[in-house]
Design a protein around this motif. Structure first.
Motif, mmCIF file in Angstrom:
data_model
loop_
_atom_site.group_PDB
_atom_site.id
_atom_site.type_symbol
_atom_site.label_atom_id
_atom_site.label_comp_id
_atom_site.label_asym_id
_atom_site.label_seq_id
_atom_site.Cartn_x
_atom_site.Cartn_y
_atom_site.Cartn_z
ATOM 1 N N LEU A 63 41.536 44.328 41.185
ATOM 2 C CA LEU A 63 42.249 44.278 40.013
ATOM 3 C C LEU A 63 43.187 43.213 40.205
ATOM 4 C CD1 LEU A 63 43.346 45.879 37.367
ATOM 5 C CD2 LEU A 63 45.041 47.341 39.003
ATOM 6 N N ASP A 64 43.864 42.925 41.322
ATOM 7 C CA ASP A 64 44.637 41.756 41.598
ATOM 8 C C ASP A 64 44.156 40.518 41.574
ATOM 9 O OD1 ASP A 64 46.932 43.672 41.474
ATOM 10 O OD2 ASP A 64 46.566 44.228 43.598
ATOM 11 N N GLU A 65 42.811 40.467 41.663
ATOM 12 C CA GLU A 65 42.326 38.970 41.894
ATOM 13 C C GLU A 65 42.112 38.656 40.318
ATOM 14 O OE1 GLU A 65 38.421 39.792 43.612
ATOM 15 O OE2 GLU A 65 39.406 40.700 45.593
ATOM 16 N N VAL A 66 42.323 39.428 39.402
ATOM 17 C CA VAL A 66 42.393 38.918 38.084
ATOM 18 C C VAL A 66 43.746 38.167 37.581
ATOM 19 C CG1 VAL A 66 42.287 39.593 35.490
ATOM 20 C CG2 VAL A 66 40.747 40.531 37.151
ATOM 21 N N ASP A 67 43.589 37.055 37.176
ATOM 22 C CA ASP A 67 44.879 36.284 36.979
ATOM 23 C C ASP A 67 45.416 36.873 35.435
ATOM 24 O OD1 ASP A 67 47.222 34.490 36.773
ATOM 25 O OD2 ASP A 67 45.949 32.677 36.551
ATOM 26 N N TRP A 68 45.955 37.969 35.648
ATOM 27 C CA TRP A 68 46.598 38.806 34.423
ATOM 28 C C TRP A 68 47.872 37.951 33.647
ATOM 29 C CZ3 TRP A 68 43.798 42.559 32.485
ATOM 30 C CH2 TRP A 68 42.936 43.283 33.318
ATOM 31 N N ALA A 69 48.354 37.105 34.477
ATOM 32 C CA ALA A 69 49.490 36.573 34.107
ATOM 33 C C ALA A 69 49.251 35.277 33.063
ATOM 34 C CB ALA A 69 50.490 35.964 35.391
ATOM 35 N N HIS A 70 48.075 34.918 33.266
ATOM 36 C CA HIS A 70 47.557 33.866 32.371
ATOM 37 C C HIS A 70 46.512 34.366 31.313
ATOM 38 C CE1 HIS A 70 49.060 31.242 35.870
ATOM 39 N NE2 HIS A 70 49.288 30.554 34.796
#
Length: 422
Positions: free
Chosen positions: A12-19
């Motif tokens: 889950l935290d490997e996805v660059d959600w902020a971008h």
């Protein structure tokens, strides 16, 4: 509370959600919402469910971040805590189809048209158009705006709602081989939500139909069985499956209704004995005059009588079917009522009423139901069918909301603008 280290949300935290973007900007808040969805705080879980729907499928439009959430929701549906699994399946449906598309219960997902529309507005095709505009643009500010959009497209991001929606749809489609096994889940609500989800993937009907028919044959829960039967009808079997005919004799009224609805839809793509179709129409007609069962299926946004009327309207006209539509109308949601009434008006009123117009009380019951349903609408809803008044007048009927209420014997609707329809 699920942590980032748990298998359920690994990566889950490997996805660059902020971008990535959702309906309200950056998707950096999505990981926290997914974790809250799996938590033991019921209030936080409900808030997370609402936020995920609003952010990733805002008013039915799926966003750049939507397909990235799908694999995690699929894992939650398969192995998460209850009731997060039901919530995840509901979200997966919303990321595959919007609420308006969920009302297409007659023909189901028009996937060929959706794919054509998405291809016509794909990032690759639009990129070429933006490159051409950019090369010709002289205004500095517009050139800058075009360049920003061009760069967004060049990175493979969608700008068209159908393009972004199809990416989300296909992400859910890729998870169905794993999700299908939830038709055997011990939780009947999970079985129900899974059957409902499968109805919107006609490209996989060859695999889904036997599984849905198997569920319909063995299911003890009425809502799960009914949902599987309706899903079979939407997916359109090419031959008459035995569970549909058996369902007409079920003890539970919701199951009988679902089998009848599925048989009526199957009649549009498979040869069906006329007597069997008559039985199905009779069951639907009985349902039209009865209160909606609670609980019912979620098809047609849970509008039981609207669903019944839609199925009947798709059949060749008959006095029984059209009278049943009229019986449904008082219980149908306002947005549908005017259009449905207009559709059956010529069949229920074969010609203009003779002058002088007969009293309302002397009209046949189906005619009374149709007119009462229209008079009972809020006046503004008449405008959803711009020539409704003209259609009524052509049959010798009052052509305005106020005049129709007077004819029926209802009091005036109260202050407000009169919308003449002639």
């Amino acid at each position: 509370m699920i942590s980032a280290d748990d298998d359920l949300l690994t990566g889950l935290d490997e996805v660059d959600w902020a971008h990535l973007n959702h309906a309200y900007g950056t998707a950096a808040d999505v990981p926290g919402q997914l974790r809250a969805l799996c938590g033991d705080d019921d209030q936080a879980r409900q808030q997370a469910l609402s936020s995920l729907f609003d952010h990733l499928a805002h008013q039915g439009v799926r966003c750049q971040a939507s397909p990235y959430a799908v694999p995690f929701l699929a894992r939650i549906a398969l192995a998460g805590p209850d009731p997060a699994r039901e919530d995840a399946l509901r979200l997966l449906t919303g990321l595959a189809v919007d609420r308006d598309e969920e009302c297409e219960i007659i023909d189901g997902a028009d996937i060929a048209a959706w794919r054509t529309e998405a291809a016509e507005n794909s990032s690759e095709r639009l990129l070429t158009l933006y490159e051409e505009e950019l090369a010709a643009e002289q205004d500095e500010q517009r050139h800058r705006n075009l360049r920003d959009t061009r760069d967004w497209l060049a990175a493979g991001n969608p700008v068209d709602p159908r393009d972004s929606s199809m990416r989300s749809y296909d992400a859910v489609r890729a998870e169905l081989p794993s999700l299908r096994r939830l038709l055997d889940d011990e939780n009947p609500r999970v079985r129900t939500r899974t059957a409902y989800l499968l109805a919107w993937f006609p490209e996989l009907a060859g695999t889904s139909l036997p599984l849905l028919l198997g569920l319909a044959s063995r299911e003890d829960d009425a809502v799960a069985r009914a949902t599987s039967l309706v899903a079979v009808g939407i997916l359109g079997p090419k031959a008459l499956p035995e569970p549909l005919t058996a369902g007409l004799d079920a003890e539970d009224g919701l199951v009988r209704w679902a089998a009848a609805a599925a048989l009526a839809q199957t009649a549009r793509s498979a040869a069906l004995d006329g007597r069997l179709l008559d039985r199905a129409v009779a069951v639907l007609a009985a349902a039209a005059t009865a209160p909606a069962p609670v609980p019912a299926t979620d098809f047609g946004r849970g509008d039981f009588h609207g669903h019944t009327a839609d199925v009947l309207l798709a059949l060749p006209p008959s006095s029984t079917a059209r009278a049943a539509v009229a019986a449904c109308l008082p219980s149908v949601s306002a947005p549908q009522r005017a259009s449905m009434a207009k559709a059956v008006l010529p069949d229920l009123f074969r010609g203009p009423l003779a002058a002088p117009r007969p009293p309302y009380a002397r009209l046949p019951r189906p005619q009374q139901q149709l007119l009462y349903a229209l008079a009972d609408l809020p006046e503004g809803w008449w405008n959803t069918e711009g020539d409704l008044g003209e259609s009524l007048a052509a049959h010798g009927l009052p052509a305005t909301h106020a005049d129709l209420r007077t004819y029926i014997g209802l009091p005036a609707a109260g202050p407000g603008c009169q919308w003449p329809l002639l």
